[in-house]
Scaffold this active site. Structure first.
Site, PDB file in Angstrom:
ATOM      1  N   GLU A   1      63.568  51.372   0.539  1.00 59.47           N
ATOM      2  CA  GLU A   1      63.142  50.664   1.737  1.00 59.47           C
ATOM      3  C   GLU A   1      63.041  51.715   2.839  1.00 59.47           C
ATOM      4  O   GLU A   1      63.997  52.466   3.069  1.00 59.47           O
ATOM      5  CB  GLU A   1      64.178  49.595   2.119  1.00 59.47           C
ATOM      6  CG  GLU A   1      63.700  48.802   3.323  1.00 59.47           C
ATOM      7  CD  GLU A   1      64.659  47.729   3.810  1.00 59.47           C
ATOM      8  OE1 GLU A   1      65.725  47.537   3.181  1.00 59.47           O
ATOM      9  OE2 GLU A   1      64.330  47.106   4.830  1.00 59.47           O
TER      10      GLU A   1
ATOM     11  N   ARG B   1      76.386  52.821  -8.710  1.00 59.79           N
ATOM     12  CA  ARG B   1      75.878  53.695  -7.650  1.00 59.79           C
ATOM     13  C   ARG B   1      76.773  54.915  -7.498  1.00 59.79           C
ATOM     14  O   ARG B   1      77.941  54.911  -7.873  1.00 59.79           O
ATOM     15  CB  ARG B   1      75.710  52.940  -6.341  1.00 59.79           C
ATOM     16  CG  ARG B   1      77.000  52.426  -5.725  1.00 59.79           C
ATOM     17  CD  ARG B   1      76.728  51.389  -4.631  1.00 59.79           C
ATOM     18  NE  ARG B   1      76.086  51.960  -3.459  1.00 59.79           N
ATOM     19  CZ  ARG B   1      74.872  51.588  -3.025  1.00 59.79           C
ATOM     20  NH1 ARG B   1      74.167  50.690  -3.653  1.00 59.79           N
ATOM     21  NH2 ARG B   1      74.372  52.129  -1.949  1.00 59.79           N
TER      22      ARG B   1
ATOM     23  N   LYS C   1      72.910  53.681   4.380  1.00 58.03           N
ATOM     24  CA  LYS C   1      71.961  54.008   5.435  1.00 58.03           C
ATOM     25  C   LYS C   1      72.396  53.448   6.784  1.00 58.03           C
ATOM     26  O   LYS C   1      72.179  54.064   7.810  1.00 58.03           O
ATOM     27  CB  LYS C   1      70.566  53.477   5.058  1.00 58.03           C
ATOM     28  CG  LYS C   1      69.836  54.402   4.107  1.00 58.03           C
ATOM     29  CD  LYS C   1      68.415  53.957   3.882  1.00 58.03           C
ATOM     30  CE  LYS C   1      68.364  52.789   2.936  1.00 58.03           C
ATOM     31  NZ  LYS C   1      67.020  52.514   2.402  1.00 58.03           N
TER      32      LYS C   1
END
Ligand code: ATP
Ligand code: MG
Length: 563
Positions: A35, A260, A270
């Site tokens: 994104e 992850r 982020k």
């Protein structure tokens, strides 16, 4: 490490099996779907190496797709930085650059299809009400009073939502699944919400935007992805991913989840990185202390080291945290093979060689990289006045200190054996050493075979270039700042950046360009910072020489396969 040496992970095993059974006609087509709402970090690098790496290994393809479905936080700056970072890491999406926003029309058609099938409805409940009606893990949800609107009414309301007749949050489109489903994600999830905001690509064309769950499977399906690899937190979204594609009866990729990447002493979301950047806690997204790809590039990490790191930590189904020291270990390993060596003095102490002629200059031959004979040699000027590292001298040395001291002889690397004969002080502080060379020892060895206990680096004062050197340390003082009870910013390390402004480095360093990586002998690996200009050399320390990984690994045991 070559990929052949790596044990097959569970994802590659699934792919092998799919190829064997001909599930996708033997095709392998992955995607990396960022994104564009921030810069990439090393967690993304893991996903990039995995997706592009798998495509490469199986002779398949990997798309770069911007998952740009939220106009409020996305932008072109992020798109550009992400493309630059992926290329820098060494991967290529060829002609396969896609944007989810290009599929908005198609997604809307699919939504209409679900409404017509009685599988989606327009709801007037507010966001708070929706969340309240959803129930909890132990309590079933409650159906919305708007759930049983007629198909015609739903079609009309959806059309009017799209046409901009309602305000933000006034209505949503929801899938009609099951309000008492044990998986909360299946309790009539939201597909579209109204957001009156300009999108960086579609402008004001849309005021309804798809949610991740609704959009992501469609994007994968439209692109003919075979294996849609994502992180573990999406595992219980998979039934919904499958539901949408099955209800629409369209091409259906396989979603596969992996753990992850987490690293000690940093944050990897982020949102938090943005907070640090926008709050001025660091100097931009490419601050060398950040775990962003652009930060690591500026810090001097080679892309090959990052790829190697990602391959060696492997993929698994279990969340774990990788010690930061292992990343540094991979960086050192790569730089040791590839970085040219130079001499530089961070904290200079003046040395006068009393028995050396005033205007004499000798060009000493120095080895560029002992690990790589093809790197050759270079000349380093030696003269009467030199600088050495302040730490390499002690007036009253303790037992274990073998470097320079009054009356002691040491080797000046590539030059001579040098003896300290006198110490000059000002206000009690040592400001200069008086020394002599043994002229018989040019090159650094005595013809009579006598040994010295240490070799130190130096630069010639008349030839040295002034430099600013920036030393970096861990950004946080605790291993898991995001896991602490207090705000993660309370754990920032006040010592994470130290600037040394009066460093002296050997003249050949001036031939280097921004981002070039090298070693200062005995000090560590460094690189030229892009802030550098011809009359203001700025150097970043990438990593110290001493590798602490082995110690940490033997203490805690390795949690991954190829450490
Ligand atoms: P963040 O949580 O840091 O904001 P994100 O998952 O929201 O990251 P996206 O841009 O949606 O960021 O991620 C793009 C891809 O990178 C996704 O497939 C995501 O699963 C993967 N990814 C993100 N963070 C990590 C990580 N720490 N380790 C491995 N893969 C990651
Ligand atoms: Mg995300």
């Amino acid at each position: 490490m070559a990929s052949e040496e790596r044990a097959k992970d569970f994802i590659r095993e699934i792919i092998d099996e799919d190829i064997r059974t001909g599930k996708y006609g033997g095709r392998v087509h992955t995607r990396f779907p960022p994104e564009p709402n921030g810069y990439l970090h090393i967690g993304h690098a893991k996903s990039i190496c995995l997706n592009f790496g798998i495509a490469e290994e199986y002779g398949g393809k990997c798309n770069l797709r911007f998952d740009d479905t939220n106009p409020l936080s996305e932008g072109k700056e992020y798109v550009n930085s992400i493309m630059e970072d992926i290329r820098w890491l060494g991967f290529d999406w060829e002609d396969r650059l896609f944007f989810a926003s290009d599929y908005f029309d198609k997604m809307y058609e699919y939504a209409v299809q679900l409404v017509k099938a009685g599988k989606a409805y327009v709801d007037d409940l507010s966001a708070e009400e929706i969340s309240e009606y959803r129930g909890t893990l132990t309590k079933p949800g409650k159906e919305s009073p708007y759930r049983n609107r007629s198909i015609e009414e739903n079609l009309e309301l959806l059309e009017r939502m799209k046409a901009g007749e309602f305000g933000d949050g006034e209505k949503v489109l929801r899938a009609k699944i099951d309000m008492s489903h044990p998986n909360m994600n299946m309790r009539d999830p939201v597909m579209y919400r109204i957001i009156h905001a300009s999108h960086y690509r579609t402008g004001d064309k849309w005021c309804i935007y798809p949610t991740y769950d609704w959009a992501h499977g469609l994007e994968d399906s439209i692109e003919g992805i075979t294996h849609s690899i994502c992180t573990l937190e999406f595992e219980n979204h998979r039934p919904l991913y499958d539901w949408f594609l099955d209800e629409l009866g369209i091409y259906h990729p396989q979603q596969i989840e992996f753990a992850r990447l987490n690293l000690t002493y940093t944050v990897m979301s982020k949102r938090m990185l943005k907070e640090l950047v926008e709050g001025g806690y660091v100097n931009g997204w490419d601050d060398p202390r950040l775990p962003t790809i652009s930060g690591m590039r500026r810090r001097g990490y080679p892309p090959a080291a990052i790829r190697n790191f990602c391959n060696r930590i492997g993929v698994s189904k279990v969340n774990s945290t990788i010690p930061f020291e292992f990343l540094e270990h991979c960086v050192r390993e790569e730089l040791n093979k590839t970085a040219p060596r130079f001499m530089g003095v961070l904290n200079p102490l003046r040395v006068v060689i009393e028995n050396y002629p005033e205007d004499k200059v000798e060009e000493m031959e120095a080895i560029n990289n002992p690990e790589d004979p093809s790197a050759g040699t270079r000349k380093v000027p030696f003269s009467k006045i030199l600088y050495i590292e302040r730490d390499d001298f002690m007036e009253n040395p303790p037992k274990k200190f073998y470097r320079l001291a009054p009356g002691r002889e040491v080797r000046f690397r590539y030059a001579y054996l040098v003896t300290c004969t006198d110490v000059v002080k000002e206000n009690g502080k040592v400001v200069e050493l008086r020394c002599t060379v043994d002229p018989e020892t040019r090159g650094g060895n005595a013809p009579d075979g006598r040994k010295v206990k240490s070799t130190i680096h130096w630069v010639s004062a008349a030839h040295a270039i002034d430099a600013e050197v920036r030393l970096y340390d861990k950004l946080f003082t605790v291993e898991d700042p995001a896991g602490e009870k207090e705000d993660f910013k309370n754990f920032l390390n006040p010592e994470s950046l130290k600037v040394l402004s009066s460093c002296k480095v050997e003249p050949s360093v001036k031939n280097l360009k921004p981002f070039d990586r090298f070693q200062f002998e005995r000090l560590g690996y460094f690189c030229i910072d892009p802030d550098s200009s011809p009359d203001n050399l700025v150097i970043n320390r990438t990593v110290k020489l001493r590798d602490t990984w082995e110690k940490i690994r033997s203490k805690q045991g390795s949690t991954f396969s190829n450490a």
